[in-house]
Design a protein around this motif. Structure first.
Motif, short mmCIF file in Angstrom:
data_model
loop_
_atom_site.label_atom_id
_atom_site.label_comp_id
_atom_site.label_asym_id
_atom_site.label_seq_id
_atom_site.Cartn_x
_atom_site.Cartn_y
_atom_site.Cartn_z
N ASP A 103 31.60 33.31 30.35
CA ASP A 103 32.85 33.33 29.58
C ASP A 103 33.70 34.48 30.10
OD1 ASP A 103 34.84 33.91 27.59
OD2 ASP A 103 33.67 32.78 26.13
N PHE A 104 34.76 34.14 30.83
CA PHE A 104 35.54 35.15 31.54
C PHE A 104 36.17 36.16 30.59
CE2 PHE A 104 39.45 36.49 33.78
CZ PHE A 104 38.87 37.03 34.91
N GLU A 105 36.89 35.71 29.58
CA GLU A 105 37.58 36.63 28.68
C GLU A 105 36.58 37.48 27.90
OE1 GLU A 105 40.65 37.35 28.69
OE2 GLU A 105 41.21 35.79 30.12
N ALA A 106 35.49 36.87 27.45
CA ALA A 106 34.48 37.64 26.72
C ALA A 106 33.84 38.69 27.61
CB ALA A 106 33.40 36.70 26.16
N SER A 107 33.65 38.37 28.89
CA SER A 107 33.05 39.33 29.82
C SER A 107 34.00 40.50 30.10
CB SER A 107 32.68 38.64 31.13
OG SER A 107 31.66 37.69 30.92
N PRO A 114 38.75 31.40 37.46
CA PRO A 114 39.50 32.63 37.15
C PRO A 114 38.70 33.86 37.53
CG PRO A 114 38.68 31.59 35.16
CD PRO A 114 38.44 30.61 36.26
N SER A 115 39.38 34.84 38.13
CA SER A 115 38.70 36.00 38.68
C SER A 115 39.47 37.28 38.38
CB SER A 115 38.52 35.86 40.20
OG SER A 115 37.81 34.67 40.52
N ALA A 116 38.79 38.41 38.54
CA ALA A 116 39.42 39.72 38.39
C ALA A 116 38.63 40.75 39.18
CB ALA A 116 39.48 40.13 36.91
N LEU A 117 39.35 41.76 39.67
CA LEU A 117 38.69 42.93 40.27
C LEU A 117 38.50 43.96 39.16
CD1 LEU A 117 40.50 43.45 43.69
CD2 LEU A 117 38.45 42.13 43.19
N VAL A 118 37.30 44.51 39.07
CA VAL A 118 36.98 45.44 38.00
C VAL A 118 36.22 46.63 38.58
CG1 VAL A 118 36.92 43.60 36.27
CG2 VAL A 118 34.80 44.26 37.44
N ARG A 119 36.06 47.67 37.74
CA ARG A 119 35.38 48.89 38.19
C ARG A 119 34.41 49.33 37.10
NH1 ARG A 119 39.41 52.17 40.95
NH2 ARG A 119 40.46 52.14 38.95
N ASP A 120 33.22 49.75 37.51
CA ASP A 120 32.26 50.26 36.54
C ASP A 120 32.61 51.70 36.17
OD1 ASP A 120 31.03 52.14 38.31
OD2 ASP A 120 29.42 50.77 38.84
N PRO A 121 31.97 52.31 35.17
CA PRO A 121 32.36 53.66 34.73
C PRO A 121 32.15 54.74 35.78
CG PRO A 121 31.03 52.56 33.06
CD PRO A 121 30.95 51.73 34.29
N TYR A 122 31.44 54.42 36.88
CA TYR A 122 31.11 55.44 37.87
C TYR A 122 31.85 55.23 39.19
CZ TYR A 122 27.73 55.60 34.21
OH TYR A 122 27.17 55.64 32.95
N GLY A 123 32.79 54.25 39.21
CA GLY A 123 33.68 54.11 40.35
C GLY A 123 33.43 52.94 41.27
N VAL A 180 33.57 49.23 42.55
CA VAL A 180 34.44 48.09 42.33
C VAL A 180 33.69 46.80 42.67
CG1 VAL A 180 36.59 46.96 43.04
CG2 VAL A 180 36.50 49.45 42.78
N PHE A 181 33.90 45.77 41.86
CA PHE A 181 33.30 44.46 42.11
C PHE A 181 34.20 43.41 41.49
CE2 PHE A 181 31.61 46.16 38.19
CZ PHE A 181 31.49 45.09 37.31
N GLY A 182 33.85 42.14 41.67
CA GLY A 182 34.65 41.06 41.12
C GLY A 182 33.89 40.29 40.06
N LEU A 183 34.64 39.70 39.13
CA LEU A 183 34.09 38.78 38.13
C LEU A 183 34.74 37.41 38.33
CD1 LEU A 183 34.13 40.82 34.78
CD2 LEU A 183 32.19 40.45 36.31
N THR A 184 33.94 36.37 38.23
CA THR A 184 34.44 35.01 38.37
C THR A 184 33.73 34.10 37.38
OG1 THR A 184 34.99 35.22 40.72
CG2 THR A 184 34.61 33.01 39.91
N GLN A 185 34.49 33.25 36.72
CA GLN A 185 33.88 32.21 35.91
C GLN A 185 33.85 30.94 36.75
OE1 GLN A 185 35.27 31.71 31.86
NE2 GLN A 185 34.67 29.57 31.82
N LEU A 186 32.68 30.54 37.21
CA LEU A 186 32.56 29.35 38.05
C LEU A 186 32.97 28.11 37.27
CD1 LEU A 186 29.17 30.04 39.88
CD2 LEU A 186 31.48 30.55 40.66
N ARG A 187 33.69 27.22 37.95
CA ARG A 187 34.18 26.01 37.28
C ARG A 187 33.06 25.01 37.02
NH1 ARG A 187 39.63 25.97 37.25
NH2 ARG A 187 40.72 27.28 38.76
N GLY A 188 32.02 25.04 37.82
CA GLY A 188 30.93 24.09 37.65
C GLY A 188 29.99 24.16 38.84
N PRO A 189 28.94 23.34 38.85
CA PRO A 189 27.95 23.38 39.93
C PRO A 189 28.56 23.16 41.31
CG PRO A 189 27.14 22.08 38.09
CD PRO A 189 28.56 22.36 37.81
N SER A 190 29.64 22.35 41.41
CA SER A 190 30.24 22.08 42.71
C SER A 190 30.90 23.30 43.31
CB SER A 190 31.27 20.96 42.59
OG SER A 190 32.33 21.34 41.73
N ALA A 191 31.22 24.32 42.50
CA ALA A 191 31.87 25.53 43.02
C ALA A 191 30.96 26.28 43.96
CB ALA A 191 32.29 26.43 41.85
#
Length: 259
Positions: free
Chosen positions: A211-215, A237-246, A248-259
């Motif tokens: 769940d992208f928004e919940a994450s 849908p994706s976003a670039l994010v950062r953990d509290p210690y610096g 950076v990584f990405g988050l993605t909500q996969l559309r389904g198994p075909s993704a």
């Protein structure tokens, strides 16, 4: 039935985190992705395995002062012969700052850099073949190179891993290519523009979420931050994010198994 990915030569097979606060990072990623962690292995400089549902998902290690380690997520590529891959890297204009060396019976590791400045790992599998939990929520699902010289990067990775760079059409003047092998996209490459400022070349790991928004809300509650996005991608849908210690990584909500 347990789904375990198979990693061919040139496929991203593992991601690990270098962090200044391992215990804090465990709390953050455990809360965000539901990971559990093996005890740090003193024989491997305190390296710890993260797991999801008992399956290996990523690695984590506290930065050792004086060794030039940077806060980052690192992408590792599978290779049946790390030494031969190292020779290809050098011949194609890259460097090998950490020569191939055995990691017990787990495999052989090496660190390298492409000629545009992107660092990456090479993993010759032994008992450890790569992430068991991947391409599912809580696991790595995509890897991208961010570089300022797309053409040079394309030529390098084509020579080393036999990728076929496939430019992705865009109406936003974005220079992006998928790195295909055997007709299958394994990872991607984006050419950074002046808008990226002083961001150095790097490989970025995306992790899948249910769940992208919940994450994103959970990330902020855990003291992380969203730094770019959300934005649409072919995966979801994706976003670039950062953990509290610096890191950076990405988050993605996969559309389904075909993704």
């Amino acid at each position: 039935m347990t789904l375990r990915p198979e990693y061919t030569d040139g496929a991203p097979c593992w991601a690990d985190l270098m962090t200044p606060d391992r215990e804090g990072a465990e709390r953050f990623y455990g809360g965000l992705f539901g990971w559990t962690f093996d005890p740090p292995n003193p024989g491997f400089n305190g390296y710890a395995m993260a797991r999801r549902n008992g399956q290996s998902v990523a690695g984590m290690m506290q930065i050792v002062p004086g060794r030039g380690m940077q806060v980052a997520w690192n992408t590792h590529f599978s290779a049946s012969d790390a030494a031969a891959t190292g020779r290809k890297i050098v011949a194609a204009g890259g460097t090998v700052p950490l020569e191939p060396h055995p990691v017990g019976s787990l495999g052989v590791m090496m660190f390298a850099a492409d000629p545009t400045g992107g660092y990456f790992g090479v993993w010759q599998p032994g008992e450890h073949r790569g992430a068991e939990w991947a391409y599912r929520p809580g696991g790595m699902c995509w890897h991208e190179l961010y570089t300022r010289d797309g053409a040079r990067a394309d030529a390098f990775y084509q020579a080393v891993f036999a990728y076929a760079p496939a430019k992705v059409p865009s109406d936003k003047e974005v220079d992006y290519a998928n790195y295909d092998r055997g007709g299958r996209p394994l990872c991607g490459r984006l050419e950074m523009t002046a808008a990226w400022g002083g961001v150095p070349p790097h490989w970025l790991t995306y992790f899948a979420v249910e769940d992208f928004e919940a994450s994103l809300a959970k990330l902020r509650a855990l003291a992380g931050e969203s730094i770019h996005g959300p934005y649409p991608t072919p995966l979801g849908p994706s976003a670039l994010v950062r953990d509290p210690y610096g890191a950076v990584f990405g988050l993605t909500q996969l559309r389904g198994p075909s993704a």
